[in-house]
Design a protein around this motif. Sequence first.
Motif: not given
Length: 182
Positions: A57-58, A64-66, A70-73, A94-97
């Motif tokens: 849920r991002v 700042f979306t990326r 990253w925070r969710w991951m 992979f690259v963006h998340w």
Amino acid sequence: MTIVFFTHRFLPDIGGVEIATARLAETLAVMGHRMIVVTESPSEECALAGVTVLRMRVRAARPFTRLLHWRWMWKHRTLFREADALHFHDYGTFVHWFLPLKSVVRGPVYAMTFHGFDSWPVRKRDDRLRAFAASRMDVTFGCGRFIARHYRQRIDHFYVGAPVRLPMSRPGPITASFLYIG
């Protein structure tokens, strides 16, 4: 074995990647593997036996979306460390998340499937990002051999499309016809 799939879109959204990922996850779950799908697809309705779907849920909050991905991951890093394999469906997941976690999550096998083109002609940016992502994987898959002709990344194994469910109760050989549009 615990396998985590990362895909931008997933069921009940309809598309080639969505169906291929669902069928592969279902098949591996039937074989006894613990299957987890990580997606940002917002729909809640998805009942695949033996498959857990985690929906990020991002909200889109450019630029700042990326960071939110990253925070969710990061919050789920323990799950990723304990997995046996992390399978990314195309380079974006992979690259963006996930990219910042690569140095922290070292145990699992890293795999990636390249599904197709983002645009035609292939943009140099996409070509470079795919090659970069492939260089960080233990194994790569291509959905069709055409990918190897149009991108620079290495492809270890090829397969063609999503598995199709055919009735298994009919005796003898099965003949199927397919119409491909697109």
